[in-house]
Scaffold this motif. Sequence first.
Motif, PDB file in Angstrom:
ATOM      1  N   HIS A 284       0.808  -1.210   0.000  1.00  0.00           N
ATOM      2  CA  HIS A 284       0.000   0.000   0.000  1.00  0.00           C
ATOM      3  C   HIS A 284       0.850   1.273   0.000  1.00  0.00           C
ATOM      4  O   HIS A 284       0.525   2.254  -0.685  1.00  0.00           O
ATOM      5  CB  HIS A 284      -0.921  -0.011   1.231  1.00  0.00           C
ATOM      6  N   GLN A 285       1.961   1.264   0.766  1.00  0.00           N
ATOM      7  CA  GLN A 285       2.832   2.438   0.810  1.00  0.00           C
ATOM      8  C   GLN A 285       3.382   2.750  -0.583  1.00  0.00           C
ATOM      9  O   GLN A 285       3.408   3.893  -1.009  1.00  0.00           O
ATOM     10  CB  GLN A 285       4.015   2.186   1.762  1.00  0.00           C
ATOM     11  N   GLY A 286       3.824   1.698  -1.253  1.00  0.00           N
ATOM     12  CA  GLY A 286       4.351   1.871  -2.609  1.00  0.00           C
ATOM     13  C   GLY A 286       3.273   2.377  -3.559  1.00  0.00           C
ATOM     14  O   GLY A 286       3.521   3.267  -4.382  1.00  0.00           O
ATOM     15  N   GLN A 287       2.084   1.834  -3.423  1.00  0.00           N
ATOM     16  CA  GLN A 287       0.991   2.227  -4.307  1.00  0.00           C
ATOM     17  C   GLN A 287       0.549   3.669  -4.056  1.00  0.00           C
ATOM     18  O   GLN A 287       0.213   4.393  -4.992  1.00  0.00           O
ATOM     19  CB  GLN A 287      -0.191   1.258  -4.144  1.00  0.00           C
ATOM     20  N   GLN A 288       0.601   4.075  -2.791  1.00  0.00           N
ATOM     21  CA  GLN A 288       0.274   5.473  -2.464  1.00  0.00           C
ATOM     22  C   GLN A 288       1.273   6.420  -3.110  1.00  0.00           C
ATOM     23  O   GLN A 288       0.911   7.453  -3.651  1.00  0.00           O
ATOM     24  CB  GLN A 288       0.346   5.663  -0.945  1.00  0.00           C
ATOM     25  N   VAL A 289       2.551   6.053  -3.001  1.00  0.00           N
ATOM     26  CA  VAL A 289       3.616   6.862  -3.597  1.00  0.00           C
ATOM     27  C   VAL A 289       3.413   6.941  -5.114  1.00  0.00           C
ATOM     28  O   VAL A 289       3.520   8.016  -5.714  1.00  0.00           O
ATOM     29  CB  VAL A 289       4.998   6.258  -3.240  1.00  0.00           C
TER      30      VAL A 289
ATOM     31  N   ALA B  42      -0.042 -13.756  -0.729  1.00  0.00           N
ATOM     32  CA  ALA B  42      -1.025 -13.925   0.357  1.00  0.00           C
ATOM     33  C   ALA B  42      -0.388 -13.540   1.694  1.00  0.00           C
ATOM     34  O   ALA B  42      -1.007 -12.861   2.529  1.00  0.00           O
ATOM     35  CB  ALA B  42      -1.515 -15.373   0.390  1.00  0.00           C
ATOM     36  N   VAL B  43       0.860 -13.957   1.888  1.00  0.00           N
ATOM     37  CA  VAL B  43       1.569 -13.615   3.126  1.00  0.00           C
ATOM     38  C   VAL B  43       1.766 -12.098   3.206  1.00  0.00           C
ATOM     39  O   VAL B  43       1.548 -11.468   4.246  1.00  0.00           O
ATOM     40  CB  VAL B  43       2.947 -14.334   3.180  1.00  0.00           C
ATOM     41  N   GLN B  44       2.158 -11.535   2.069  1.00  0.00           N
ATOM     42  CA  GLN B  44       2.400 -10.087   2.025  1.00  0.00           C
ATOM     43  C   GLN B  44       1.130  -9.324   2.404  1.00  0.00           C
ATOM     44  O   GLN B  44       1.176  -8.370   3.203  1.00  0.00           O
ATOM     45  CB  GLN B  44       2.876  -9.727   0.603  1.00  0.00           C
ATOM     46  N   ILE B  45      -0.004  -9.762   1.892  1.00  0.00           N
ATOM     47  CA  ILE B  45      -1.277  -9.081   2.182  1.00  0.00           C
ATOM     48  C   ILE B  45      -1.666  -9.257   3.655  1.00  0.00           C
ATOM     49  O   ILE B  45      -2.119  -8.309   4.306  1.00  0.00           O
ATOM     50  CB  ILE B  45      -2.393  -9.595   1.234  1.00  0.00           C
ATOM     51  N   GLU B  46      -1.443 -10.456   4.163  1.00  0.00           N
ATOM     52  CA  GLU B  46      -1.735 -10.705   5.584  1.00  0.00           C
ATOM     53  C   GLU B  46      -0.873  -9.812   6.487  1.00  0.00           C
ATOM     54  O   GLU B  46      -1.361  -9.259   7.468  1.00  0.00           O
ATOM     55  CB  GLU B  46      -1.485 -12.178   5.937  1.00  0.00           C
ATOM     56  N   LEU B  47       0.406  -9.732   6.131  1.00  0.00           N
ATOM     57  CA  LEU B  47       1.304  -8.860   6.920  1.00  0.00           C
ATOM     58  C   LEU B  47       0.841  -7.405   6.820  1.00  0.00           C
ATOM     59  O   LEU B  47       0.831  -6.672   7.808  1.00  0.00           O
ATOM     60  CB  LEU B  47       2.750  -8.999   6.444  1.00  0.00           C
TER      61      LEU B  47
ATOM     62  N   SER C 112       3.943 -15.096  12.185  1.00  0.00           N
ATOM     63  CA  SER C 112       3.352 -16.371  12.634  1.00  0.00           C
ATOM     64  C   SER C 112       1.829 -16.280  12.595  1.00  0.00           C
ATOM     65  O   SER C 112       1.158 -17.245  12.219  1.00  0.00           O
ATOM     66  CB  SER C 112       3.890 -16.802  14.007  1.00  0.00           C
ATOM     67  N   LYS C 113       1.277 -15.143  12.946  1.00  0.00           N
ATOM     68  CA  LYS C 113      -0.179 -14.960  12.798  1.00  0.00           C
ATOM     69  C   LYS C 113      -0.607 -15.182  11.347  1.00  0.00           C
ATOM     70  O   LYS C 113      -1.606 -15.839  11.057  1.00  0.00           O
ATOM     71  CB  LYS C 113      -0.579 -13.534  13.219  1.00  0.00           C
ATOM     72  N   ALA C 114       0.157 -14.598  10.428  1.00  0.00           N
ATOM     73  CA  ALA C 114      -0.167 -14.718   8.997  1.00  0.00           C
ATOM     74  C   ALA C 114      -0.100 -16.176   8.556  1.00  0.00           C
ATOM     75  O   ALA C 114      -1.016 -16.688   7.898  1.00  0.00           O
ATOM     76  CB  ALA C 114       0.802 -13.872   8.174  1.00  0.00           C
ATOM     77  N   TYR C 115       0.973 -16.859   8.940  1.00  0.00           N
ATOM     78  CA  TYR C 115       1.123 -18.264   8.553  1.00  0.00           C
ATOM     79  C   TYR C 115      -0.001 -19.105   9.157  1.00  0.00           C
ATOM     80  O   TYR C 115      -0.573 -19.974   8.484  1.00  0.00           O
ATOM     81  CB  TYR C 115       2.492 -18.794   9.017  1.00  0.00           C
ATOM     82  N   ASP C 116      -0.328 -18.873  10.433  1.00  0.00           N
ATOM     83  CA  ASP C 116      -1.413 -19.621  11.072  1.00  0.00           C
ATOM     84  C   ASP C 116      -2.707 -19.486  10.276  1.00  0.00           C
ATOM     85  O   ASP C 116      -3.382 -20.458   9.965  1.00  0.00           O
ATOM     86  CB  ASP C 116      -1.649 -19.111  12.508  1.00  0.00           C
ATOM     87  N   LYS C 117      -3.030 -18.253   9.946  1.00  0.00           N
ATOM     88  CA  LYS C 117      -4.273 -17.997   9.234  1.00  0.00           C
ATOM     89  C   LYS C 117      -4.268 -18.660   7.862  1.00  0.00           C
ATOM     90  O   LYS C 117      -5.234 -19.323   7.474  1.00  0.00           O
ATOM     91  CB  LYS C 117      -4.463 -16.477   9.095  1.00  0.00           C
TER      92      LYS C 117
ATOM     93  N   VAL D  90       5.993  -5.438   3.442  1.00  0.00           N
ATOM     94  CA  VAL D  90       7.087  -6.191   2.831  1.00  0.00           C
ATOM     95  C   VAL D  90       6.766  -6.352   1.347  1.00  0.00           C
ATOM     96  O   VAL D  90       5.691  -5.978   0.896  1.00  0.00           O
ATOM     97  CB  VAL D  90       7.240  -7.597   3.471  1.00  0.00           C
ATOM     98  N   THR D  91       7.703  -6.918   0.586  1.00  0.00           N
ATOM     99  CA  THR D  91       7.417  -7.219  -0.816  1.00  0.00           C
ATOM    100  C   THR D  91       7.559  -8.719  -1.030  1.00  0.00           C
ATOM    101  O   THR D  91       8.040  -9.431  -0.144  1.00  0.00           O
ATOM    102  CB  THR D  91       8.411  -6.495  -1.753  1.00  0.00           C
ATOM    103  N   THR D  92       7.141  -9.172  -2.202  1.00  0.00           N
ATOM    104  CA  THR D  92       7.319 -10.590  -2.484  1.00  0.00           C
ATOM    105  C   THR D  92       8.712 -10.880  -3.030  1.00  0.00           C
ATOM    106  O   THR D  92       9.364 -11.793  -2.572  1.00  0.00           O
ATOM    107  CB  THR D  92       6.236 -11.109  -3.453  1.00  0.00           C
TER     108      THR D  92
END
Lengths: 386, 386
Positions: free
Chosen positions: A37-42, B310-315, B374-379, B322-324
Amino acid sequence: MIYADYNGSAPLCEDVKEYLVNRFQTGPFANPNAIHHQGQQVLMAMENSRSVVAKALGAKMNQVIFNSGATEGCSTIFHSILDDALENGRSTIIMSGIEHSAIRNTANWYTENKGYELKTLPTTRDGIVEVEFLNKWIKEAPEKIAMVTVMAANNETGVIQPLKQISEICSANKIPFFCDTTQYIGKVPFSFKDSGIDYAITSGHKFGALTGTGILLAKDRTTLKPIIIGGGQEKGLRGGTQNYIGNETVAVALTTISKNFGKIEELARKRIKFETKIKNNYPSVYIIGEKAPRLATTTYIAYRGIHGQAVQIELESQGIFVTTSSACSDNEPVTSKVLKAMGLTDDIGRGVVRISVGLCSSLEVYEQIYEALSKAYDKLEQIKSY
Amino acid sequence: MIYADYNGSAPLCEDVKEYLVNRFQTGPFANPNAIHHQGQQVLMAMENSRSVVAKALGAKMNQVIFNSGATEGCSTIFHSILDDALENGRSTIIMSGIEHSAIRNTANWYTENKGYELKTLPTTRDGIVEVEFLNKWIKEAPEKIAMVTVMAANNETGVIQPLKQISEICSANKIPFFCDTTQYIGKVPFSFKDSGIDYAITSGHKFGALTGTGILLAKDRTTLKPIIIGGGQEKGLRGGTQNYIGNETVAVALTTISKNFGKIEELARKRIKFETKIKNNYPSVYIIGEKAPRLATTTYIAYRGIHGQAVQIELESQGIFVTTSSACSDNEPVTSKVLKAMGLTDDIGRGVVRISVGLCSSLEVYEQIYEALSKAYDKLEQIKSY
C-alpha cells in the motif's frame, strides 16, 4: 538581499518548502514500484503529479517523462533521434548559434564522434534566430536533415524565439524539432500541444522545484530511446527508481507558477521602465536583445568599458546576486558564445551582467535593482576616470 | 506500522528530514556554478558533502561522482567500458546470474545491440557466485573479457558476494570489475579502496537520502565517458546543474548510517533468532541463502505451498509492509530470476516474501515481525487446509 539569478537557478519555491515540510512528517516513503500500500500510495501521488504537470504544460500524461533535468533530457533526445538517423541518410543537425552549452556540446559530440554535420543558424543582432535560413537549408535537401534544435528563450538574453514558425516548417518537412524550453517553462504560459514542438525539456530547479528534477516532453513517446536503461520505469524510457519526492515538487512549483502568470505584464512594464531609466542616465549602457520579444524577468545589460565582473561584485556588495553571463560559462573572461553569435563585440561582451528574477519575485524588485545598479555604475565610472 | 521494505527504498532518514527543514529556512539556493557568493556557498557545501561521502566510503574525493542514482551509474559504467572494448577485441561480458534487473537489462542491451557476448556466472543454491567459473573463463581467454559485473549484496536475498576474491582475479588480469554496491553501501561498512573494485554505484534513497540522488565511484575517473553530456559539470563526467540539495542529503544520511554500524551485530543476532524460531514452528518454511553470509537486515523467506502475495497481504493487514521479491519485479507472479539462478523451484519461488529493515530500525523489529508473520502463517495454513 535580492536574488537575481533565477535563470541560473531559482530558489526553492515557498509552496514547495511548505509542501515538503508537511510531507516529511506524514510520508509515505516507499518504492513506487512496490506492491504494498505504501508503494501504491507513492505511485498514485506521482501519477497525480504527472497529471498536474501535463495539464500545466498543455501535454498529455503519456507525453510527460520525469527525469533528472534538462541536460539528461537533451542527451536522451539527441540519442533517440541520432542513434540511426545517419544510416537513413539524415546526416545534418541544424542548430541555432545561441543554444545553451549543454545542447551545443551534445551536438558537437555527435559531429565529432558519429559523423554528423552541424549547420548553425544565424541570429539577428537582437538575438532572434533567422528563420529564412532554416527554410532555405531545408528546401535544399529536406531528406538530409536529421533534426532541428532551437531553444524557446535564451538563457542569457531572455530573447524568445519564433517557435511556432520553426515547428511549422519542421512539421511540414517531417523533421524532428527539439526545443530547449528550460528558460521558457515556468516563465511564460506554455502549451506543448499548441507549440507543435516534438521534444521539449526543462529542469525543476529553474522554476522552484527541488534540484535534480526534470521533465522531458515527447509528442510521440515511442520515438524515444533511453540512455538510462534500468528496470523499465517510466514505461521503459527512463530506468531507475523514480524520484517521486522530486517529481511531486515539480507539480507543486508549476501550480504556484501558473498562479503567478498574472504578474508577467506588470513585471514586463516595470522591467522596461527600469531599462529605459538606466539607459537615459548612462548613455554607455546597452541592453542586449532590447527590441526582441523577451522574458519579462530577464535583463542582459552591458556598460561599455566597465567589466561585467566589476559590476557583479559591486551589486553583490549591495546584496544583489547576479551573474555575468550564464552560470555555466561565468568563469570565462571572454565574450560569451551567445553574444558572439549575435555579432556583438567585446566592448559589450565584457561589460554584461545578467539580471534575472522570477515570477514569484516582488513587483518592487526592478526599482531596487535600479537603485543598486546606478550606485554601482556611478562608483565604477569614477574609478574608471582616475 | 513497520516498514520492512528498505531494500526497495528506505524512508527518508530522520536526520535528513531535520537537515532539510533547517536548510529550507536558511538557504542558500543557487547554481553551484555561479560566480556570486550564493553560488560559491552552494558549491562549497556540495564539495564538503563529497568529502564526507568519500571518507565514509573509503574513497578519494575525485573518485566520487554525484548522479541521479544507481541505474544511471550502471548505464554510465557500461557505456564507459563497452564503448570501444569490442574494437579492441574484448567481446565478452561476464555477469552473475543474480544481478538486479537494471544490470541485467543493460548487459542484454549490449549483447542485443552491440554484438557483445554474455557469460553468466552460476551461483550456489545459497546464492553465492561460484568464483571458480570466473577463474576458469578468464584463464581460457583473458584478452577477450571486456568486463566483469557481480553485485556486492543481492537485493532479494541479501547474500554477500566474495568481492575481494573477484576483485583480485580481475585486477590480476587487468579486467574492469564493476560491482553493484546498491544494497551494500549503507548496510555494511565499506571501503572502496580496500575492496579493489574498479567501479561501484548506489542510490541515495536506499539509505535514507533524498530520492533521485546517487553516487558513482570510479577507481580511475579518467576511464569514464559521460552519457549525460551537458555543460562540463562533475569535471565533465556528468552534465547538468548538480543536485546540490540531494547531494548534501547523501552526506547527511551516510553520516547517520555510519553511527549505526554498531547495531549490525545485534540486528544479525536477532534476525537469526527470528528465523530459527519461525523455522522451528513452521517446518514448511525455507530461508533463502540461510547458510551464506548475508546482510543483517534482510530475510528472504518462503512457506512452501502458500503464495508469497497472500503472506504479504496478511502482513500488510497487520501494518507490516514487505514485498514478495524485488520492487521492480513485484508484479510478476512467477519465481524471480534471482531464485531461478540459484536453482530454486517454484514451490519456494512462489512462496517468498522479502523482509528488509534498515540500520535505523528499532532493535525490537524482528520480535514484532515474528509475531505478525506467525499470525499470517497460522491464518493461511488454516485457509489452505479447507
